[in-house]
Design an enzyme around this catalytic site. Structure first.
Site, PDB file in Angstrom:
ATOM      1  N   GLU A 169      47.816  28.133  -1.978  1.00  0.00           N
ATOM      2  CA  GLU A 169      49.061  28.185  -1.838  1.00  0.00           C
ATOM      3  C   GLU A 169      49.756  28.707  -3.215  1.00  0.00           C
ATOM      4  O   GLU A 169      50.642  29.512  -3.368  1.00  0.00           O
ATOM      5  CB  GLU A 169      49.668  26.774  -1.253  1.00  0.00           C
ATOM      6  CG  GLU A 169      49.336  26.246  -0.140  1.00  0.00           C
ATOM      7  CD  GLU A 169      49.605  27.307   1.160  1.00  0.00           C
ATOM      8  OE1 GLU A 169      50.116  28.351   0.986  1.00  0.00           O
ATOM      9  OE2 GLU A 169      49.233  26.995   2.210  1.00  0.00           O
ATOM     10  N   GLU A 186      55.464  29.596   0.488  1.00  0.00           N
ATOM     11  CA  GLU A 186      54.209  29.120  -0.114  1.00  0.00           C
ATOM     12  C   GLU A 186      54.513  27.996  -1.130  1.00  0.00           C
ATOM     13  O   GLU A 186      53.457  27.004  -1.175  1.00  0.00           O
ATOM     14  CB  GLU A 186      53.574  30.152  -0.839  1.00  0.00           C
ATOM     15  CG  GLU A 186      53.276  31.263   0.119  1.00  0.00           C
ATOM     16  CD  GLU A 186      52.132  31.032   1.431  1.00  0.00           C
ATOM     17  OE1 GLU A 186      51.552  29.747   1.585  1.00  0.00           O
ATOM     18  OE2 GLU A 186      51.829  32.069   2.107  1.00  0.00           O
ATOM     19  N   HIS A 218      54.315  24.892   0.760  1.00  0.00           N
ATOM     20  CA  HIS A 218      53.278  24.532   1.154  1.00  0.00           C
ATOM     21  C   HIS A 218      52.260  23.793   0.094  1.00  0.00           C
ATOM     22  O   HIS A 218      51.789  22.900   0.394  1.00  0.00           O
ATOM     23  CB  HIS A 218      52.475  25.797   2.057  1.00  0.00           C
ATOM     24  CG  HIS A 218      53.108  26.459   2.995  1.00  0.00           C
ATOM     25  ND1 HIS A 218      52.495  27.613   3.616  1.00  0.00           N
ATOM     26  CD2 HIS A 218      54.297  26.190   3.730  1.00  0.00           C
ATOM     27  CE1 HIS A 218      53.447  27.787   4.809  1.00  0.00           C
ATOM     28  NE2 HIS A 218      54.168  26.955   4.887  1.00  0.00           N
ATOM     29  N   GLU A 250      46.294  35.588   3.750  1.00  0.00           N
ATOM     30  CA  GLU A 250      46.779  34.953   4.631  1.00  0.00           C
ATOM     31  C   GLU A 250      45.535  34.561   5.524  1.00  0.00           C
ATOM     32  O   GLU A 250      45.520  33.302   6.111  1.00  0.00           O
ATOM     33  CB  GLU A 250      47.801  35.337   5.545  1.00  0.00           C
ATOM     34  CG  GLU A 250      49.127  35.505   4.697  1.00  0.00           C
ATOM     35  CD  GLU A 250      49.928  34.397   3.929  1.00  0.00           C
ATOM     36  OE1 GLU A 250      49.646  33.381   4.954  1.00  0.00           O
ATOM     37  OE2 GLU A 250      50.145  34.291   2.939  1.00  0.00           O
ATOM     38  N   GLU A 307      50.204  30.529   8.304  1.00  0.00           N
ATOM     39  CA  GLU A 307      49.402  31.430   7.844  1.00  0.00           C
ATOM     40  C   GLU A 307      49.357  32.625   8.735  1.00  0.00           C
ATOM     41  O   GLU A 307      49.560  33.900   8.336  1.00  0.00           O
ATOM     42  CB  GLU A 307      47.873  31.043   7.389  1.00  0.00           C
ATOM     43  CG  GLU A 307      47.800  29.910   6.483  1.00  0.00           C
ATOM     44  CD  GLU A 307      48.818  30.124   5.052  1.00  0.00           C
ATOM     45  OE1 GLU A 307      48.888  31.110   4.890  1.00  0.00           O
ATOM     46  OE2 GLU A 307      48.935  29.024   4.158  1.00  0.00           O
ATOM     47  N   HIS A 348      52.866  34.509   8.761  1.00  0.00           N
ATOM     48  CA  HIS A 348      52.875  35.395   7.548  1.00  0.00           C
ATOM     49  C   HIS A 348      52.111  36.650   7.742  1.00  0.00           C
ATOM     50  O   HIS A 348      52.498  37.675   7.402  1.00  0.00           O
ATOM     51  CB  HIS A 348      52.404  34.595   6.324  1.00  0.00           C
ATOM     52  CG  HIS A 348      53.311  33.456   6.137  1.00  0.00           C
ATOM     53  ND1 HIS A 348      52.971  32.346   4.951  1.00  0.00           N
ATOM     54  CD2 HIS A 348      54.576  33.066   6.407  1.00  0.00           C
ATOM     55  CE1 HIS A 348      53.993  31.603   5.040  1.00  0.00           C
ATOM     56  NE2 HIS A 348      54.764  31.895   5.863  1.00  0.00           N
TER      57      HIS A 348
END
Length: 189
Positions: free
Chosen positions: A35, A64, A67, A135, A165, A168
């Site tokens: 991350e 991110e 995360h 990702e 992910e 993204h």
């Protein structure tokens, strides 16, 4: 630029002390596909990306960091009740000797994070393809982490991260198509 709410993006629960799992999760904290690397990559790339997609890199890069905070919380909860002997048995003896239970940007093998993890070519489409790959690699790692634990509470948080992910990667794919379409337009001067 940011408004900080004192809550995680998604709740993090763990059912038991499990320093072995914490060791593996550290990969997503300070590993090459983790991350931190993702957040810094996207926030760095936005300076050379066309305005049509700059907001996407800002939004995902910022997410991110959320995360990263979730991973830190997981690692903390998995190790807070661990003894030094538990940490050593889980393969975290060197980490404990250097940092106690504090987080440190390193991968699961104990290799410190490096700026070499951040890919930035300056070509918007090349960078977006790199982002899609990053990702997808993170998604795969989350799946493997899910497979490595029987803690359903921890699996829940990891499944949330895995799904983000996927989203993204889809958003970066859409951005590639937007930029390709823009490149294909004839320009008249």
């Amino acid at each position: 630029m940011w408004i900080y709410e004192k809550k995680l993006q998604y709740p993090v629960r763990v059912s038991k002390c499990d320093p072995r799992m914490a060791k593996f999760l550290i990969e997503q904290y300070g590993g090459s596909d983790g991350e931190l690397a993702a957040a810094l990559r996207y926030l760095n790339q936005r300076y050379t990306i066309p305005n049509k997609v700059i907001g996407l890199l800002t939004d995902i890069g910022t997410e991110e960091f959320a995360h990263l905070e979730m991973i830190a919380t997981m690692v903390y909860k998995l190790t807070k009740d661990a003894t030094p002997e538990d940490m050593e048995a889980a393969g975290l003896g060197a980490h404990y000797a250097n940092h106690d239970k504090a987080l440190f940007y390193e991968n699961a093998a104990g290799v410190p994070w490096t700026a070499a993890y951040i890919a930035s070519k300056g070509d918007p489409i090349a960078d977006l393809y790199e982002d899609i790959a990053a990702e997808e690699k993170a998604r795969a790692t989350y799946q493997w982490l899910i497979d490595m634990t029987d803690d359903v509470d921890l699996q829940d948080s990891l499944k949330f991260l895995r799904q983000r992910e996927i989203i993204h990667a889809q958003r970066f794919s859409e951005a590639v198509e937007i930029l390709k379409e823009e490149q294909g337009r004839q320009k008249f001067f």
